[in-house]
Motif scaffolding. Structure first.
Motif, short mmCIF file in Angstrom:
data_model
loop_
_atom_site.label_atom_id
_atom_site.label_comp_id
_atom_site.label_asym_id
_atom_site.label_seq_id
_atom_site.Cartn_x
_atom_site.Cartn_y
_atom_site.Cartn_z
N GLU A 1 8.64 4.24 17.17
CA GLU A 1 8.18 3.09 16.49
C GLU A 1 7.76 4.23 15.66
N ILE A 2 7.79 3.83 13.95
CA ILE A 2 6.60 4.10 13.23
C ILE A 2 6.32 2.71 12.51
N VAL A 3 4.36 3.59 12.52
CA VAL A 3 3.67 1.86 11.89
C VAL A 3 3.38 2.35 10.55
N ILE A 4 3.78 1.11 10.26
CA ILE A 4 3.89 1.10 8.36
C ILE A 4 3.06 -0.16 7.90
N ALA A 5 2.40 0.22 7.06
CA ALA A 5 2.09 -1.95 6.28
C ALA A 5 3.19 -1.82 5.45
N ARG A 6 3.35 -2.89 5.65
CA ARG A 6 4.60 -3.75 4.20
C ARG A 6 4.41 -3.34 3.26
N GLY A 7 3.22 -3.80 2.58
CA GLY A 7 3.38 -2.59 0.96
C GLY A 7 3.64 -1.46 0.30
N GLU A 8 3.75 -0.89 1.60
CA GLU A 8 4.50 0.81 1.84
C GLU A 8 6.36 0.65 1.80
N LEU A 9 6.98 -0.31 1.92
CA LEU A 9 7.99 -0.28 2.10
C LEU A 9 8.70 -0.61 1.03
N VAL A 10 8.63 0.76 0.05
CA VAL A 10 9.07 0.86 -1.45
C VAL A 10 10.14 1.70 -2.35
N GLU A 11 10.39 0.97 -2.29
CA GLU A 11 11.87 0.71 -3.43
C GLU A 11 11.67 2.18 -4.29
N VAL B 1 2.25 5.87 3.32
CA VAL B 1 3.10 6.10 1.95
C VAL B 1 2.86 5.82 0.46
N HIS B 2 2.30 6.64 0.36
CA HIS B 2 1.44 5.98 -1.49
C HIS B 2 3.14 5.67 -2.49
N PRO B 3 2.76 4.23 -2.90
CA PRO B 3 3.68 3.51 -3.80
C PRO B 3 4.51 4.81 -4.67
N SER B 4 3.84 5.05 -5.95
CA SER B 4 4.30 5.74 -6.51
C SER B 4 4.12 5.28 -7.50
N ASN B 5 5.83 4.51 -7.89
CA ASN B 5 5.93 4.26 -8.88
C ASN B 5 5.43 2.46 -9.57
N PHE B 6 4.64 2.08 -8.86
CA PHE B 6 3.90 0.53 -9.16
C PHE B 6 2.53 1.25 -8.61
N ARG B 7 1.94 -0.44 -9.42
CA ARG B 7 0.58 -0.57 -8.63
C ARG B 7 0.86 -1.75 -8.43
N VAL B 8 -0.08 -2.62 -7.59
CA VAL B 8 -0.23 -3.50 -6.96
C VAL B 8 -2.11 -3.79 -7.10
N THR B 9 -2.39 -5.03 -7.90
CA THR B 9 -3.70 -5.53 -8.27
C THR B 9 -4.09 -6.21 -7.73
N GLY B 10 -4.90 -7.04 -7.95
CA GLY B 10 -5.52 -8.14 -8.00
C GLY B 10 -6.52 -8.89 -6.77
N PHE B 11 -5.90 -9.13 -5.74
CA PHE B 11 -6.50 -9.22 -4.78
C PHE B 11 -5.56 -8.82 -3.33
N THR B 12 -5.97 -7.11 -2.95
CA THR B 12 -5.73 -6.65 -3.01
C THR B 12 -6.94 -5.38 -1.64
N SER B 13 -5.95 -5.17 -0.84
CA SER B 13 -6.50 -4.04 0.55
C SER B 13 -5.99 -3.16 1.07
N SER B 14 -6.32 -2.22 1.00
CA SER B 14 -5.24 -0.83 1.91
C SER B 14 -6.22 -0.32 2.71
N VAL B 15 -5.53 0.55 3.83
CA VAL B 15 -7.14 1.67 4.70
C VAL B 15 -6.67 2.48 4.63
N SER B 16 -8.13 3.67 4.42
CA SER B 16 -7.96 4.45 3.99
C SER B 16 -7.03 6.14 4.78
N VAL B 17 -6.96 6.71 4.57
CA VAL B 17 -6.60 7.89 5.58
C VAL B 17 -7.61 8.59 6.73
N ALA B 18 -8.82 8.40 6.54
CA ALA B 18 -10.06 8.58 6.90
C ALA B 18 -9.58 8.13 8.70
N GLU B 19 -9.59 6.76 7.82
CA GLU B 19 -9.41 5.13 8.45
C GLU B 19 -9.21 5.26 10.10
#
Length: 448
Positions: free
Chosen positions: A166-176, A222-240
């Motif tokens: 298994e690979i644990v990954i955030a849904r918002g980082e399943l990018v195309e 995964v860095h989203p690279s070619n798009f930005r998500v703004t507004g009501f958002t949150s992510s978890v840092s590498v350090a965490e």
């Protein structure tokens, strides 16, 4: 009548006779007889169709041949304002990299230790240069592109042959990304299972912690690279994420090795490793400014062990880079600033000066040209939403097609009914060829 003695098609010379023309001798030596013959046959067909006078066959064949090399690729002046244009091959190699490729194209010490006469480590120079360029990495390896780097990691750590699929990954980082390529489909193709966590716009540390179990091969960010998500958002840092006790793989995408002040939100390898990433993957033909490669950078301890494991994995052989790529990568890392770096740091005032001078030269030969302010972008999936102040030459829209058809081809962008030629992705030495190309396009588009 067709077949009469006056039929001009009877004047079309035989193919072998045309190939014997002195003007075609040098092209045959440089490009090969087969390529030149194909151009001759095409010209003969045009003559038979009445599109070309028989005496112009040699001229037409010469015009159809590439200027420098055998092949279908056409040189293009990138006036789009996109520094790393995927359709134009992304990063432009430096002169140092081109020279290194020339050496590697011949017989070279790719896997030979000249001092001992025994087999040497393949790509040692490129790997040593990469290690020196990113001291935070305790071990490095390269494969043939960024997707290959992720595929190798997923296969080795979470493939069907492992106990941790298994690979644990955030849904918002399943990018195309470009051309319909999707990260989740790549990972699934390795046989790994994806454990998606969080919501599309928000993910929390507890989401990752709750998902981790005996089957977890690694956590992937995964860095989203070619798009930005703004507004009501949150992510978890590498350090965490690094504190969760599982291997953490961070795909930064664009290949930025150290922080770039002009792109403060673009992740870099040094920071990711310093914040606790086990392994960083990235592309070499983006902000690094080199050839297409996939970088694998391991942290001290577990990361270095992982890189050594990946290097010896059976799949690594299928993903290895060739000698030309290794040479270009080494020269990119050791040589002068790359064309990508120079374009990124180009002075807006200098770009304006160039645009004004070029527009004035064109107006002097009756071309309707004007210098205008412009905005450029990084491209290649890097720094989405970041606008780089630039300058451009604006022409009537009708010039666009003629510029694309020229030699060299020129690709600008259509904007507000104009053909806009942005200068940021072009070095100053391209101004003269650009001027000549516009003049040629002007002649081709004038009525009559």
């Amino acid at each position: 009548m067709t077949g009469s003695s006056t039929d001009p098609r009877r004047l079309i010379p035989r193919t072998d006779a045309v190939l014997g023309e002195p003007r075609l001798s040098e092209p045959q030596r440089r490009l090969g007889r087969a390529l030149v013959r194909r151009a001759v046959v095409d010209a003969q067909q045009r003559a038979r169709a009445g599109e070309l006078a028989p005496e112009r066959i040699v001229d037409a064949a010469l015009a159809a041949l590439p200027d420098t090399a055998a092949g279908s690729l056409t040189p293009v002046l990138n006036a789009t304002g996109v520094l790393l244009h995927t359709n134009l091959g992304r990063a432009v190699l430096s002169d140092a990299a081109l020279a290194a490729v020339g050496v590697a194209a011949g017989t070279c010490d790719l896997e030979l230790d000249l001092a001992t006469g025994t087999r040497g480590r393949r790509g040692r120079g490129a790997l040593d240069a990469l290690a020196d360029a990113i001291p935070a990495a305790a071990a490095v390896h390269v494969v043939n592109n960024g997707a290959a780097a992720l595929a190798l990691v997923a296969t080795a750590l979470a493939g069907p042959a492992t106990a941790t699929p298994e690979i644990v990954i955030a849904r918002g980082e399943l990018v195309e990304i470009g051309d319909g390529f999707r990260i989740p489909e790549l990972l699934a193709a390795t046989g790994a299972r994806l454990r998606e966590v969080g919501a599309t716009n928000r993910v929390h540390l507890r989401d990752y912690a709750d998902a981790i179990g005996p089957a977890t091969g690694f956590i992937l960010k995964v860095h989203p690279s070619n798009f930005r998500v703004t507004g009501f958002t949150s992510s978890v840092s590498v350090a965490e994420l690094s504190a969760l006790g599982r291997p953490l793989v961070v795909d930064i995408g664009s290949g930025l090795l150290t922080r770039e002040p002009l792109l403060p939100d673009e992740p870099d390898a040094a920071t990711a490793l310093g914040d606790g990433a086990t392994l960083v993957t990235a592309s070499g033909d983006k902000l690094l400014g080199g050839p297409q490669v996939g970088l694998l950078l391991g942290s001290p301890g577990a990361g270095a062990e992982l890189v050594h494991q990946l290097r010896r994995h059976p799949l690594a052989r299928a993903l290895r880079v060739d000698k030309l790529t290794l040479a270009a990568l080494e020269a990119t890392l050791l040589g002068p600033p790359t064309p990508t770096a120079l374009a990124l740091h180009a002075s807006p005032a200098g770009l304006t000066r160039r645009a004004e001078a070029l527009a004035a030269r064109l107006r002097a030969v009756a071309v309707n040209a004007s210098a205008i302010p412009s905005e450029a972008t990084v491209g290649g999936g890097g720094a989405p939403g970041v606008a780089l102040p630039s300058a451009a030459v604006a022409l009537p829209e009708r010039y666009a097609a003629a510029l694309r058809a020229g030699r060299p081809s020129v690709l600008g962008r259509l904007e507000g009914g104009r053909c806009v030629l942005d200068l940021r992705a072009l070095p100053e030495e391209a101004d003269d060829p650009l001027y000549a190309a516009v003049c040629a396009a002007d002649r081709a588009t004038r009525p009559g």
